[in-house]
Design a protein around this motif. Structure first.
Motif, PDB file in Angstrom:
ATOM      1  N   ILE A 188       0.835  -1.208   0.000  1.00  0.00           N
ATOM      2  CA  ILE A 188       0.000   0.000   0.000  1.00  0.00           C
ATOM      3  C   ILE A 188       0.867   1.253   0.000  1.00  0.00           C
ATOM      4  N   LEU A 189       1.922   1.266   0.814  1.00  0.00           N
ATOM      5  CA  LEU A 189       2.807   2.426   0.839  1.00  0.00           C
ATOM      6  C   LEU A 189       3.539   2.610  -0.491  1.00  0.00           C
ATOM      7  N   GLY A 190       3.956   1.525  -1.109  1.00  0.00           N
ATOM      8  CA  GLY A 190       4.598   1.615  -2.419  1.00  0.00           C
ATOM      9  C   GLY A 190       3.651   2.154  -3.469  1.00  0.00           C
ATOM     10  N   TRP A 191       2.403   1.699  -3.426  1.00  0.00           N
ATOM     11  CA  TRP A 191       1.379   2.166  -4.357  1.00  0.00           C
ATOM     12  C   TRP A 191       1.112   3.661  -4.149  1.00  0.00           C
ATOM     13  N   LEU A 192       0.986   4.079  -2.886  1.00  0.00           N
ATOM     14  CA  LEU A 192       0.737   5.492  -2.581  1.00  0.00           C
ATOM     15  C   LEU A 192       1.889   6.383  -3.026  1.00  0.00           C
ATOM     16  N   VAL A 193       3.118   5.976  -2.734  1.00  0.00           N
ATOM     17  CA  VAL A 193       4.275   6.787  -3.126  1.00  0.00           C
ATOM     18  C   VAL A 193       4.343   6.888  -4.649  1.00  0.00           C
ATOM     19  N   GLY A 194       4.119   5.789  -5.354  1.00  0.00           N
ATOM     20  CA  GLY A 194       4.110   5.822  -6.814  1.00  0.00           C
ATOM     21  C   GLY A 194       3.019   6.733  -7.362  1.00  0.00           C
ATOM     22  N   ALA A 195       1.843   6.699  -6.753  1.00  0.00           N
ATOM     23  CA  ALA A 195       0.741   7.549  -7.202  1.00  0.00           C
ATOM     24  C   ALA A 195       1.046   9.020  -6.926  1.00  0.00           C
ATOM     25  N   TRP A 196       1.667   9.316  -5.771  1.00  0.00           N
ATOM     26  CA  TRP A 196       2.018  10.701  -5.455  1.00  0.00           C
ATOM     27  C   TRP A 196       3.083  11.236  -6.417  1.00  0.00           C
ATOM     28  N   VAL A 197       4.064  10.416  -6.748  1.00  0.00           N
ATOM     29  CA  VAL A 197       5.093  10.832  -7.705  1.00  0.00           C
ATOM     30  C   VAL A 197       4.448  11.064  -9.073  1.00  0.00           C
ATOM     31  N   ALA A 198       3.523  10.202  -9.465  1.00  0.00           N
ATOM     32  CA  ALA A 198       2.826  10.375 -10.746  1.00  0.00           C
ATOM     33  C   ALA A 198       2.041  11.681 -10.758  1.00  0.00           C
ATOM     34  N   LYS A 199       1.398  12.003  -9.650  1.00  0.00           N
ATOM     35  CA  LYS A 199       0.636  13.254  -9.572  1.00  0.00           C
ATOM     36  C   LYS A 199       1.563  14.460  -9.681  1.00  0.00           C
TER      37      LYS A 199
END
Length: 81
Positions: free
Chosen positions: A14-25
Motif C-alpha cells: 500500500i505504501l509503495g502504491w501510494l508513493v508511486g501515485a504521489w510521484v505520478a501526480k
C-alpha cells in the motif's frame, strides 16, 4: 528462512502504491512522462437485493506505471529486510 508477516507485506504494498501515485501526480505536468503518469481506473461494483438485505459496494483502483513501479520496489524492499 524467517517467517514473513502478511500484514507487513500489505503495508509495504500500500505504501509503495501510494508513493508511486504521489510521484505520478507530481509529474503530471511533464508531457514527456505522460506514459508513466496516465492512470487506468479499475472498478468493481457488486450489488444485490435479497428482499431482507441489500447492498451496493463500489471499489475503484487507479493504477499507473509509476504506482506499479512503487509496488515492485516495495516488494523488493520487503524481501530484502
Amino acid at each position: 528462512m524467517k517467517k514473513r508477516n502478511i500484514g507487513m507485506l500489505l503495508l509495504y504494498l500500500i505504501l509503495g502504491w501510494l508513493v508511486g501515485a504521489w510521484v505520478a501526480k507530481l509529474l503530471q505536468p511533464v508531457k514527456a512522462l505522460s506514459f508513466l503518469t496516465k492512470s487506468t481506473l479499475i472498478k468493481w461494483s457488486p450489488q444485490a437485493d435479497l428482499d431482507i438485505i441489500s447492498y451496493d459496494v463500489t471499489i475503484q483502483l487507479k493504477l499507473c506505471m509509476l504506482s506499479l513501479i512503487g509496488i515492485i520496489i516495495a516488494v523488493w524492499l520487503y524481501r530484502r529486510k
